[in-house]
Design a protein around this motif. Structure first.
Motif, PDB file in Angstrom:
ATOM      1  N   ASN A  69      36.302-135.855  42.005  1.00 53.55           N
ATOM      2  CA  ASN A  69      35.200-135.366  41.174  1.00 53.55           C
ATOM      3  C   ASN A  69      35.554-135.525  39.701  1.00 53.55           C
ATOM      4  O   ASN A  69      36.689-135.786  39.347  1.00 53.55           O
ATOM      5  CB  ASN A  69      34.863-133.908  41.505  1.00 53.55           C
ATOM      6  N   PRO A  71      36.027-134.154  35.775  1.00 55.21           N
ATOM      7  CA  PRO A  71      36.490-132.882  35.207  1.00 55.21           C
ATOM      8  C   PRO A  71      35.284-131.975  34.922  1.00 55.21           C
ATOM      9  O   PRO A  71      34.214-132.455  34.582  1.00 55.21           O
ATOM     10  CB  PRO A  71      37.173-133.287  33.896  1.00 55.21           C
ATOM     11  N   THR A  72      35.479-130.681  35.053  1.00 58.14           N
ATOM     12  CA  THR A  72      34.399-129.745  34.737  1.00 58.14           C
ATOM     13  C   THR A  72      34.248-129.647  33.223  1.00 58.14           C
ATOM     14  O   THR A  72      35.119-130.088  32.463  1.00 58.14           O
ATOM     15  CB  THR A  72      34.713-128.348  35.311  1.00 58.14           C
ATOM     16  N   THR A  73      33.155-129.032  32.814  1.00 54.80           N
ATOM     17  CA  THR A  73      32.952-128.808  31.378  1.00 54.80           C
ATOM     18  C   THR A  73      34.104-127.987  30.812  1.00 54.80           C
ATOM     19  O   THR A  73      34.587-128.252  29.713  1.00 54.80           O
ATOM     20  CB  THR A  73      31.609-128.094  31.133  1.00 54.80           C
ATOM     21  N   GLU A  74      34.552-127.001  31.592  1.00 54.92           N
ATOM     22  CA  GLU A  74      35.658-126.143  31.159  1.00 54.92           C
ATOM     23  C   GLU A  74      36.946-126.951  30.967  1.00 54.92           C
ATOM     24  O   GLU A  74      37.692-126.740  30.012  1.00 54.92           O
ATOM     25  CB  GLU A  74      35.878-125.038  32.189  1.00 54.92           C
ATOM     26  N   GLN A  75      37.219-127.880  31.873  1.00 59.01           N
ATOM     27  CA  GLN A  75      38.412-128.722  31.757  1.00 59.01           C
ATOM     28  C   GLN A  75      38.256-129.711  30.608  1.00 59.01           C
ATOM     29  O   GLN A  75      39.212-130.027  29.917  1.00 59.01           O
ATOM     30  CB  GLN A  75      38.654-129.475  33.067  1.00 59.01           C
ATOM     31  N   PRO A  84      44.872-130.731  34.429  1.00 61.04           N
ATOM     32  CA  PRO A  84      44.128-129.477  34.264  1.00 61.04           C
ATOM     33  C   PRO A  84      44.830-128.308  34.958  1.00 61.04           C
ATOM     34  O   PRO A  84      45.497-128.479  35.976  1.00 61.04           O
ATOM     35  CB  PRO A  84      42.787-129.772  34.942  1.00 61.04           C
ATOM     36  N   VAL A  86      42.910-125.243  35.141  1.00 59.94           N
ATOM     37  CA  VAL A  86      41.799-124.370  35.531  1.00 59.94           C
ATOM     38  C   VAL A  86      40.792-125.172  36.347  1.00 59.94           C
ATOM     39  O   VAL A  86      40.778-126.399  36.303  1.00 59.94           O
ATOM     40  CB  VAL A  86      41.094-123.764  34.294  1.00 59.94           C
ATOM     41  N   GLY A  87      39.946-124.464  37.081  1.00 64.18           N
ATOM     42  CA  GLY A  87      38.897-125.123  37.853  1.00 64.18           C
ATOM     43  C   GLY A  87      39.457-125.890  39.046  1.00 64.18           C
ATOM     44  O   GLY A  87      40.539-125.586  39.555  1.00 64.18           O
ATOM     45  N   ASN A  88      38.713-126.888  39.492  1.00 65.49           N
ATOM     46  CA  ASN A  88      39.156-127.730  40.606  1.00 65.49           C
ATOM     47  C   ASN A  88      40.328-128.590  40.146  1.00 65.49           C
ATOM     48  O   ASN A  88      40.159-129.494  39.334  1.00 65.49           O
ATOM     49  CB  ASN A  88      38.018-128.638  41.089  1.00 65.49           C
TER      50      ASN A  88
END
Length: 150
Positions: A69, A71-75, A84, A86-88
């Motif tokens: 996937n 990276p998330t917005t947070e990452q 990373p 945090v998150g997945n």
């Protein structure tokens, strides 16, 4: 023979009028060319921003291939250069990251790119805020969005 050599020496230099004519011609040419060239730096910055965004898109796709996937917005884009925390968390994160220089580039005007995942226009949105660094705008201040780049 002495007379011919003296005439040649007398005619060897430029007169003040000839020099002034050349300077005026150069001034006229500069007056026509400089205004056209002055607008080019911002056009070049816009082109560079688009190229940087395409490079970031490629790195994000490689990240997805390795981890499953984006990276998330947070990452954020930082996930492309640092594992990373945090998150997945990615299972197969590439040692050394996904960007050649080991850091996330700033846009040509020195601002951070905006990254959102999931995006409202696709899997992720990547935005450059343009010359003014604010959302919206016209001309060189207009935002550059990854979903609008062809």
């Amino acid at each position: 023979m002495k007379i011919n050599k003296q005439k040649i020496k007398a005619q060897a230099g430029f007169t003040l009028i000839e020099l002034m004519v050349v300077i005026v011609i150069i001034g006229v040419l500069a007056g026509l060319i400089i205004p056209r060239v002055m607008g080019r730096p911002d056009e070049a910055r816009q082109a560079k921003a688009k190229i940087q965004m395409e490079s970031l898109e490629s790195a994000l796709k490689l990240y997805k291939l390795d981890s499953g996937n984006y990276p998330t917005t947070e990452q954020g884009l930082k996930a492309l250069v640092e594992l990373p925390t945090v998150g997945n968390l990615p299972k197969n994160w590439r040692q050394g990251g996904y960007l050649e220089k080991g850091k996330v580039p700033k846009d040509p005007w020195g601002n951070e790119f905006i990254y959102m995942s999931p995006g409202s226009h696709g899997d992720f949105d990547l935005i450059c805020l343009g010359k003014d660094g604010d959302a919206g705008g016209e001309g060189f201040d207009k935002d550059i969005n990854n979903w609008e780049i062809e």
